[in-house]
Design an enzyme around this catalytic site. Structure first.
Site, PDB file in Angstrom:
ATOM      1  N   CYS A 263     -31.259   1.711  -5.906  1.00 57.14           N
ATOM      2  CA  CYS A 263     -32.036   2.585  -5.014  1.00 57.14           C
ATOM      3  C   CYS A 263     -31.212   3.592  -4.225  1.00 57.14           C
ATOM      4  CB  CYS A 263     -32.838   1.748  -4.035  1.00 57.14           C
ATOM      5  SG  CYS A 263     -34.158   0.856  -4.839  1.00 57.14           S
TER       6      CYS A 263
HETATM    7  C1  UDX Z   1     -32.101  -1.082  -0.867  1.00 53.13           C
HETATM    8  C2  UDX Z   1     -32.884  -1.030   0.456  1.00 53.13           C
HETATM    9  O1  UDX Z   1     -32.236  -1.849   1.428  1.00 53.13           O
HETATM   10  C3  UDX Z   1     -34.314  -1.464   0.234  1.00 53.13           C
HETATM   11  O2  UDX Z   1     -35.052  -1.358   1.445  1.00 53.13           O
HETATM   12  C4  UDX Z   1     -34.904  -0.574  -0.845  1.00 53.13           C
HETATM   13  O3  UDX Z   1     -36.243  -0.819  -1.080  1.00 53.13           O
HETATM   14  C5  UDX Z   1     -34.093  -0.671  -2.126  1.00 53.13           C
HETATM   15  O4  UDX Z   1     -32.761  -0.306  -1.849  1.00 53.13           O
HETATM   16  P1  UDX Z   1     -30.869  -2.935  -2.322  1.00 53.13           P
HETATM   17  O5  UDX Z   1     -30.461  -1.816  -3.221  1.00 53.13           O
HETATM   18  O6  UDX Z   1     -31.426  -4.161  -2.924  1.00 53.13           O
HETATM   19  O7  UDX Z   1     -31.973  -2.428  -1.273  1.00 53.13           O
HETATM   20  O8  UDX Z   1     -29.581  -3.367  -1.512  1.00 53.13           O
HETATM   21  P2  UDX Z   1     -29.041  -3.280  -0.027  1.00 53.13           P
HETATM   22  O9  UDX Z   1     -28.997  -4.641   0.536  1.00 53.13           O
HETATM   23  O10 UDX Z   1     -29.740  -2.246   0.733  1.00 53.13           O
HETATM   24  O11 UDX Z   1     -27.529  -2.823  -0.316  1.00 53.13           O
HETATM   25  C6  UDX Z   1     -27.249  -1.609  -0.993  1.00 53.13           C
HETATM   26  C7  UDX Z   1     -25.758  -1.391  -1.148  1.00 53.13           C
HETATM   27  O12 UDX Z   1     -25.170  -1.086   0.108  1.00 53.13           O
HETATM   28  C8  UDX Z   1     -24.978  -2.591  -1.683  1.00 53.13           C
HETATM   29  O13 UDX Z   1     -24.050  -2.135  -2.650  1.00 53.13           O
HETATM   30  C9  UDX Z   1     -24.257  -3.135  -0.472  1.00 53.13           C
HETATM   31  O14 UDX Z   1     -23.050  -3.771  -0.804  1.00 53.13           O
HETATM   32  C10 UDX Z   1     -24.016  -1.878   0.332  1.00 53.13           C
HETATM   33  N1  UDX Z   1     -23.906  -2.097   1.792  1.00 53.13           N
HETATM   34  C11 UDX Z   1     -24.971  -2.540   2.514  1.00 53.13           C
HETATM   35  C12 UDX Z   1     -22.719  -1.806   2.449  1.00 53.13           C
HETATM   36  O15 UDX Z   1     -21.732  -1.379   1.814  1.00 53.13           O
HETATM   37  N2  UDX Z   1     -22.638  -1.978   3.800  1.00 53.13           N
HETATM   38  C13 UDX Z   1     -23.694  -2.409   4.543  1.00 53.13           C
HETATM   39  O16 UDX Z   1     -23.547  -2.523   5.761  1.00 53.13           O
HETATM   40  C14 UDX Z   1     -24.887  -2.702   3.874  1.00 53.13           C
END
Ligand code: UDX
Length: 421
Positions: A263
């Site tokens: 996403c």
């Molecule tokens: C995301 C959104 O959170 C969700 O609301 C939407 O509907 C779909 O996209 P998702 O892709 O499942 O969800 O993962 P998420 O937990 O948001 O993490 C996304 C990426 O960001 C991961 O690679 C994670 O490692 C990274 N991340 C997240 C960070 O590097 N730092 C953070 O503080 C949080």
């Protein structure tokens, strides 16, 4: 209610099973035989925490089929198909268009009012300018009069999607006609969170703005983290202090090697493409992507401070999934890292508790280990790319470790470098 779900990926499957648990009768429609068979035998076609249990407990309340005709017997259809990126970053609506036309064809044969809800993430304007005319043409009916049309974005995190379905922060419903609004308000009445009813375009934009802001928070944390690293400051302490401001909130400031997944990268790119098409220059969004692309490669720069030539060296990778608790490797930060290591002539040995099978489809040429410890034991240096909990149990002593995700235990290594700390 009788609900049909078109598209059985993470979003469709979790949404459908969630509604089944809430007492609705759910029909899944997908073109993939493997998914249909899996669902009909009560087995999840994807790895997602809690979904198998949900499927077991609600057996009998759902079925899956390839046949779009079965939509006719339901009251609401959720379109949950994927919206991948095109080469230029804009979204590819192929699956949305075909779901809309198949749905329209079925509605042609139905006399009663039927509600179509787009749950796929689509650029503002898509539901009314693309989906609506397709359904109208195929069905010969008029939207908002003969059938309802709405946009109801999902905010499900992979790995926590079941939990998120039942405990949402908010529910956003983009509608135009009163009847559709009533149907969706009734469907979501068991949920006690704030519900925001907007027009369709606004609901579409809420989804993009939410994901773009989350991505911005991460790139911002990474940029501050890169500065902190140079100053000898721990960026995690910094954001603990920053996050205590109620206007800011502490979530999504985990600095490291950036965001991946199905996403955030795709949605930010799609918003950039749309902004440019409108003649706007989205400076912040572009910078968010730039920081995110540079961040994983910083691990290799740090590694080269300790091993100047990677030629012939064995480099271990801990974690291949784009985040823990999923087998999904889409846009995983491991991809640019492994690509770069191979380019530099290194041998790569990797381990991930769930994602090795998916990763091996992209990189069949690297070696996959049976355990995380094997990776550590057999490599000259280790890069930690995903923060799986089990990596806190490994023995890192005597090794060079570059940590992209803040694994505490890895600090016992002979040489330990955090990417932003
Ligand atoms: C995301 C959104 O959170 C969700 O609301 C939407 O509907 C779909 O996209 P998702 O892709 O499942 O969800 O993962 P998420 O937990 O948001 O993490 C996304 C990426 O960001 C991961 O690679 C994670 O490692 C990274 N991340 C997240 C960070 O590097 N730092 C953070 O503080 C949080």
């Amino acid at each position: 209610m009788k609900i049909s779900i078109v598209g059985c990926g993470y979003v469709g499957l979790v949404t459908g099973m969630g509604f089944a648990k809430l007492g609705h009768e759910v029909t899944f429609v997908d073109l993939d035989d493997r998914k249909i068979e899996a669902i009909n035998s009560g087995k999840p076609p994807i790895f997602e925490k809690g979904i198998e249990e949900l499927m077991e407990k609600n057996a009998g309340k759902y079925k899956a089929t390839k046949n779009y005709e079965s939509i006719k017997e339901t009251d609401i259809t959720f379109i949950c198909v994927g919206t991948p990126s095109k080469e230029d970053g804009s979204i590819d609506l192929t699956f949305v268009r075909s779901a809309a036309s198949e749905t329209g064809r079925v509605l042609k044969e139905k006399d009663e009012f039927h509600v179509v809800v787009v749950k796929s993430t689509v650029i503002p304007g898509t539901t009314e300018e693309v989906v609506k005319p397709i359904i109208e043409k195929e069905s010969g009916k008029e939207a908002f009069r003969d059938f309802g049309l709405a946009l109801n974005p999902e905010f499900l995190r992979e790995g926590k999607a079941v939990e998120d379905f039942f405990n949402p922060d908010r529910i956003v419903i983009g509608v135009k006609d009163e009847r559709t609004r009533e149907v969706l308000e009734e469907l979501y009445s068991p949920f006690k969170c704030p519900k925001l009813i907007t027009d369709i375009k606004t609901a579409e934009m809420i989804k993009y703005a939410s994901n773009a802001f989350l991505a911005t928070k991460i790139s911002f944390a990474n940029e501050i983290g890169n500065i902190c690293k140079k100053l000898g400051i721990d960026v995690y302490e910094v954001f603990k202090g920053v996050g205590l401001d109620h206007r800011i909130n502490p979530a999504f400031f985990r600095a490291g090697i950036g965001f991946g997944g199905s996403c955030l990268p795709k949605d930010v790119r799609a918003l950039i493409a749309k902004a440019e098409e409108l003649g706007e220059e989205p400076k912040i969004l572009k910078a968010v992507i730039e920081v995110n692309e540079r961040q994983p490669l910083r691990m290799i720069e740090l590694l080269k401070r300790h091993i100047s030539s990677l030629e012939g060296k064995t480099i271990g990778i801990l974690g291949l999934a784009f985040k823990p608790d999923t087998d999904d490797v889409r846009e995983s930060r491991a991809i640019p890292i492994v690509k770069k290591l191979l380019k530099e002539g290194a041998k790569v040995i990797a381990y991930d508790p769930k994602a090795m099978n998916n990763f091996s489809k992209i990189f069949p040429q690297i070696e996959y280990a049976g355990t995380g410890q094997e990776v550590i034991d057999r490599s000259d240096a280790v890069l930690i790319v995903t923060e799986w909990e089990e990596f806190e149990e490994l023995n890192y002593r005597g090794k060079i470790v570059i940590d992209g995700r803040r694994i505490k235990k890895a600090r016992e290594a002979l040489v330990y470098e955090g990417v932003c700390w």
